[in-house]
Structure formats: structure tokens, C-alpha cells
Design an enzyme around this catalytic site. Structure first.
Site, PDB file in Angstrom:
ATOM      1  N   LYS A   1      13.340 115.692  35.685  1.00 14.19           N
ATOM      2  CA  LYS A   1      13.000 115.419  34.275  1.00 14.19           C
ATOM      3  C   LYS A   1      12.593 117.084  33.642  1.00 14.19           C
ATOM      4  O   LYS A   1      12.297 117.061  32.771  1.00 14.19           O
ATOM      5  CB  LYS A   1      11.593 115.068  34.623  1.00 14.19           C
ATOM      6  CG  LYS A   1      12.180 113.296  34.510  1.00 14.19           C
ATOM      7  CD  LYS A   1      11.138 112.413  33.188  1.00 14.19           C
ATOM      8  CE  LYS A   1      12.587 110.384  33.672  1.00 14.19           C
ATOM      9  NZ  LYS A   1      12.098 109.707  32.678  1.00 14.19           N
TER      10      LYS A   1
ATOM     11  N   LYS B   1      17.538 103.881  30.501  1.00 12.83           N
ATOM     12  CA  LYS B   1      17.010 103.761  29.296  1.00 12.83           C
ATOM     13  C   LYS B   1      17.197 105.154  28.637  1.00 12.83           C
ATOM     14  O   LYS B   1      17.582 104.720  26.866  1.00 12.83           O
ATOM     15  CB  LYS B   1      14.967 102.871  29.500  1.00 12.83           C
ATOM     16  CG  LYS B   1      15.058 102.719  29.836  1.00 12.83           C
ATOM     17  CD  LYS B   1      13.572 102.238  29.295  1.00 12.83           C
ATOM     18  CE  LYS B   1      12.412 101.346  30.683  1.00 12.83           C
ATOM     19  NZ  LYS B   1      11.670 102.425  31.024  1.00 12.83           N
TER      20      LYS B   1
ATOM     21  N   LYS C   1      22.835 107.248  38.382  1.00 12.40           N
ATOM     22  CA  LYS C   1      21.712 105.109  37.829  1.00 12.40           C
ATOM     23  C   LYS C   1      21.949 105.289  35.927  1.00 12.40           C
ATOM     24  O   LYS C   1      21.765 106.150  35.273  1.00 12.40           O
ATOM     25  CB  LYS C   1      20.279 105.357  38.369  1.00 12.40           C
ATOM     26  CG  LYS C   1      18.788 105.898  37.390  1.00 12.40           C
ATOM     27  CD  LYS C   1      18.077 105.928  37.797  1.00 12.40           C
ATOM     28  CE  LYS C   1      16.915 105.745  36.577  1.00 12.40           C
ATOM     29  NZ  LYS C   1      15.906 105.425  36.944  1.00 12.40           N
TER      30      LYS C   1
HETATM   31  P1  ATP Z   1      13.769 106.548  32.007  1.00 14.05           P
HETATM   32  O1  ATP Z   1      15.030 106.412  31.572  1.00 14.05           O
HETATM   33  O2  ATP Z   1      13.308 106.364  30.788  1.00 14.05           O
HETATM   34  O3  ATP Z   1      13.698 107.278  33.383  1.00 14.05           O
HETATM   35  P2  ATP Z   1      14.421 104.046  33.746  1.00 14.05           P
HETATM   36  O4  ATP Z   1      15.447 103.124  32.596  1.00 14.05           O
HETATM   37  O5  ATP Z   1      15.024 105.214  35.177  1.00 14.05           O
HETATM   38  O6  ATP Z   1      13.662 105.247  32.232  1.00 14.05           O
HETATM   39  P3  ATP Z   1      11.488 103.232  33.882  1.00 14.05           P
HETATM   40  O7  ATP Z   1      10.780 102.712  33.287  1.00 14.05           O
HETATM   41  O8  ATP Z   1      10.817 104.191  35.101  1.00 14.05           O
HETATM   42  O9  ATP Z   1      13.033 103.190  33.942  1.00 14.05           O
HETATM   43  O10 ATP Z   1      12.284 102.033  35.367  1.00 14.05           O
HETATM   44  C1  ATP Z   1      11.347 100.485  35.800  1.00 14.05           C
HETATM   45  C2  ATP Z   1      11.761  99.343  36.945  1.00 14.05           C
HETATM   46  O11 ATP Z   1      13.475  99.523  36.715  1.00 14.05           O
HETATM   47  C3  ATP Z   1      12.227 100.778  38.370  1.00 14.05           C
HETATM   48  O12 ATP Z   1      11.462  99.524  39.262  1.00 14.05           O
HETATM   49  C4  ATP Z   1      13.104 101.480  38.587  1.00 14.05           C
HETATM   50  O13 ATP Z   1      12.621 101.247  39.723  1.00 14.05           O
HETATM   51  C5  ATP Z   1      13.462 100.126  37.984  1.00 14.05           C
HETATM   52  N1  ATP Z   1      15.042 100.564  37.753  1.00 14.05           N
HETATM   53  C6  ATP Z   1      15.106 102.032  36.494  1.00 14.05           C
HETATM   54  N2  ATP Z   1      16.115 101.555  36.546  1.00 14.05           N
HETATM   55  C7  ATP Z   1      16.936 101.530  37.774  1.00 14.05           C
HETATM   56  C8  ATP Z   1      18.737 101.000  37.604  1.00 14.05           C
HETATM   57  N3  ATP Z   1      19.285 101.473  37.090  1.00 14.05           N
HETATM   58  N4  ATP Z   1      18.873 100.506  38.727  1.00 14.05           N
HETATM   59  C9  ATP Z   1      18.188  99.441  38.813  1.00 14.05           C
HETATM   60  N5  ATP Z   1      17.044  99.638  38.978  1.00 14.05           N
HETATM   61  C10 ATP Z   1      16.474 100.279  37.933  1.00 14.05           C
END
Ligand code: ATP
Ligand code: LTN
Length: 341
Positions: A121, A206, A203
């Protein structure tokens, strides 16, 4: 008659949270939320929207407010049940910020600086490498330790933060005696890391700017179909799980999660067929799986009073549980209590 009270006492505690940092994706759903729902029947589950974590990246105020409201309604639509679980918004419960400050003082600069998410980040937002980005993990540790959680269902990207939570808990317990339960991660076998549809080595996230890279849980069926049809695969034109086939492996993983089929069954189903058929089948299965969630979401969004009542009650329960742990930790450190207890 059974004795529900006794059973309640023996149930393990689950804690997890998700940031309202954007539109919740299929990755979030398959990696974490699906497990949250399944665990509710057998455990004491406590779930939160981690909105304090979200401001480590600059947010536009109206958009942030809307994302938080939508995420709350969406989690209810996914099946988080406020009758079975405590479900609240982190900023409504002041004990989180309080314990986070304390745990900052039991975290080492070096160990925070080494966290992969901090490095990622910081690289992504070089103009805003704020202290919150660095102290994100002790706030996450506070979330978990306040509820004496035994298990934390998350996707694999959070494993490093969980290990640091364990280190902080053990360090504190080592100095002051047993204060915090040392939690274990609960990472799904399938779906722990759903990859981007456009770059299957990264990965699904969001906050990805490329809308074609991720599926939102609320995407319309036609958008889901279009994104899967455009998903990056390879030139082999053979549906099989294997090295160097990140795109196909990812689609097989998604298909397995929503249909319950094994990789062998999927390979047999698409034997002799091209990627076109395979991508359409994955798209259809995902769209069907998400359809009832979208419908329930729309109902919840029409009922703001109900949502407010839910998060109000959730915050009250969370406050009462977490205050006990905070008091206990503060007493051990030697803070003078406001009145003798
Ligand atoms: P950001 O993009 O804002 O970092 P994010 O999509 O990574 O957000 P988080 O809020 O950080 O989402 O994560 C919420 C939950 O979803 C966590 O338990 C994280 O491990 C899971 N998660 C996030 N992205 C993935 C993915 N691509 N596959 C599986 N689990 C995920
Ligand atoms: N950092 C987590 C969100 C989160 C969390 C938590 C997850 C904040 N506090 C406590 C589990 C337990 C993420 O998913 N990015």
C-alpha cells in the site's frame, strides 16, 4: 430439553471483519464471507465492518459513507444474521481505537514495516504513507483480541497479519500473564485467493481500477457473463488444472466454489470443449449463485430504519463484550482505574 446456556458457554468465538473500501467482490465472498455465514450455526460469531482501517487510504466522504451503508446491507443479504451473530461497525465501538493504541506500544516498528500489505500500500500510495498504514496490524489485533476470539476466518492474504496478532498477544501475555486468547486463522481450502480476471497472477481486489478484473457480488448477470467471457486464460485451449495456467486454475477454483465440484469433475465436464463453453458455464454458475443475494440486498437498502436498528444493537453488544477485555488489559498494565472495581 437441551441446555442451550451451557452449550453457549462452550462455543468457540469467531471474529472477522471486512473493510467498506469499495464494492464487495467475489474474492471477498468466496475467500471470507461464505465462511462467515457457515460458521454462524456452531460458533459465537462476531463480525464487523472495519471502517477505521479504511481511512488508511484517503476516502471521499460521501462515497465512504455510501460504501459503508451498502456493505452493511450486503453482508446481511449474504446471510450474516444479527439474531445469531453480533454484527457492528467498528467506528461505533470506541474500545477498538483504545486497545489499538495500547497494542501499538507492544508492536515493534521493524515488524510493522516488514508487513507485505504495508509495503504494497505504501508503494501504491507514495503520497500518503501515513502512520495508520503502518499501525494497521495492531488495530486489527485489537479487533480480534477484544473478543477473545479463537478463530478468524479470512482469505490467505491476511495470514501475515494474523501471525502478528498472535505475536502481539503472546508478547502481552508473556509480560502480564494470560490476558488474551491467542487466535488461529481459518482459511478456506477452496477460494482462499481468488485472482484478478485480467491478471491472474494478482489477487482480485475491491480497489482495482480495472472494472473487468473483478466481479462484484452485486454485478448484474449480463455484466458477470461479459467479464468471464473476457477473462484472461492461455493458448492451450484445454480445461485442466496445472502449472502456468493461472487463468484457467482461477476459473476452475471459482467454479468449484460455487458448484461444489472437484477439479477432476470439472476437467471431465469440459473434456473436448473449448474455453468459450467453459467461461460461459462459470459465468452462469456465478450469476445464479449471486442472484438471491442481489435480490435480498435491494430489500435491505429500502429499509434504512431496520439497518440502523441492527447496527445500533450490534454496537451495544460489541461494546459490552469488548469493554471487559479492555478493562482487564488496562488493569494489568497498571492504569489507575476511574473507580475501584
Ligand atoms: P482492498 O482492495 O481495499 O485491499 P480487499 O478486496 O483486499 O480490499 P479486504 O477488505 O482487505 O478486501 O478483505 C476482506 C476479506 O476478503 C479478507 O478476509 C480477505 O482475506 C478476503 N479477500 C480479499 N480479497 C480476496 C481474494 N481475492 N480472494 C480470497 N479472499 C479475499
Ligand atoms: N485487514 C482485514 C480486515 C480486518 C480484519 C480484522 C479481518 C480488519 N480487522 C479482524 C479479520 C479480523 C482485511 O481483510 N483486509
Amino acid at each position: 430439553m437441551t441446555e442451550p446456556v451451557k452449550n453457549e458457554e462452550r462455543k468457540k468465538v469467531i471474529f472477522s471483519a471486512i473493510q467498506p473500501s469499495g464494492t464487495i467482490t467475489l474474492g471477498n465472498y468466496l475467500g471470507a464471507l461464505k465462511n462467515w455465514i457457515e460458521l454462524q450455526d456452531n460458533f459465537n460469531c462476531i463480525y464487523a465492518l472495519a471502517d477505521l482501517h479504511t481511512i488508511t487510504v484517503r476516502q471521499d466522504p460521501p462515497t465512504f459513507r455510501r460504501h459503508t451503508l451498502e456493505a452493511y446491507a450486503l453482508l446481511l443479504a449474504c446471510g450474516v444474521d444479527p439474531k445469531k451473530s453480533v454484527f457492528f461497525i467498528q467506528s461505533h465501538v470506541p474500545t477498538h481505537a483504545q486497545l489499538a493504541w495500547i497494542l501499538d506500544c507492544y508492536s515493534q516498528f521493524g515488524e510493522l514495516q516488514r508487513m507485505t500489505q504495508f509495503k504494497d500500500k505504501a508503494a501504491k500510495h507514495p503520497d500518503n504513507v501515513n502512520a495508520g498504514l503502518l499501525t494497521y496490524p495492531p488495530l486489527m489485533a485489537a479487533d480480534i483480541l477484544l473478543y477473545q476470539a479463537d478463530l478468524v476466518p479470512v482469505g490467505v492474504d491476511q495470514k501475515q497479519h494474523l501471525e502478528l496478532t498472535r505475536t502481539i498477544a503472546e508478547r502481552f501475555n508473556g509480560i502480564y500473564g494470560q490476558t488474551f486468547t491467542v487466535p488461529d486463522g481459518y482459511i478456506p481450502k477452496q477460494g482462499a485467493k481468488i485472482m484478478s480476471l485480467q491478471d491472474p497472477t494478482r489477487k482480485m481486489s475491491k480497489s482495482d481500477e480495472n472494472a473487468n478484473a473483478s466481479i462484484a457480488v452485486l454485478d448484474k448477470p449480463e455484466d458477470i457473463m461479459r467479464k468471464f467471457k473476457r477473462a484472461v486464460t492461455d493458448s492451450e485451449a484445454c480445461v485442466r488444472y496445472g502449472e502456468g495456467k493461472d487463468g484457467v486454475n482461477n476459473l476452475m477454483g471459482i467454479y468449484a466454489c460455487v458448484t461444489g465440484k472437484t477439479n477432476e469433475e470439472i476437467e471431465a465436464e469440459f473434456d473436448g470443449k473449448g474455453y468459450g463453453d467453459f467461461k460461459s458455464a462459470v459465468g452462469e454458475a456465478v450469476a445464479e449463485h449471486l442472484r438471491p443475494i442481489r435480490e435480498r440486498y435491494e430489500d435491505y437498502m429500502k429499509n434504512r430504519d431496520y439497518l440502523e436498528q441492527c447496527w445500533g444493537e450490534g454496537a451495544e453488544k460489541a461494546c459490552s463484550i469488548s469493554s471487559r477485555t479492555l478493562r482487564k488489559a488496562m488493569k494489568k498494565i497498571g492504569f489507575l482505574p476511574p473507580k475501584s472495581i
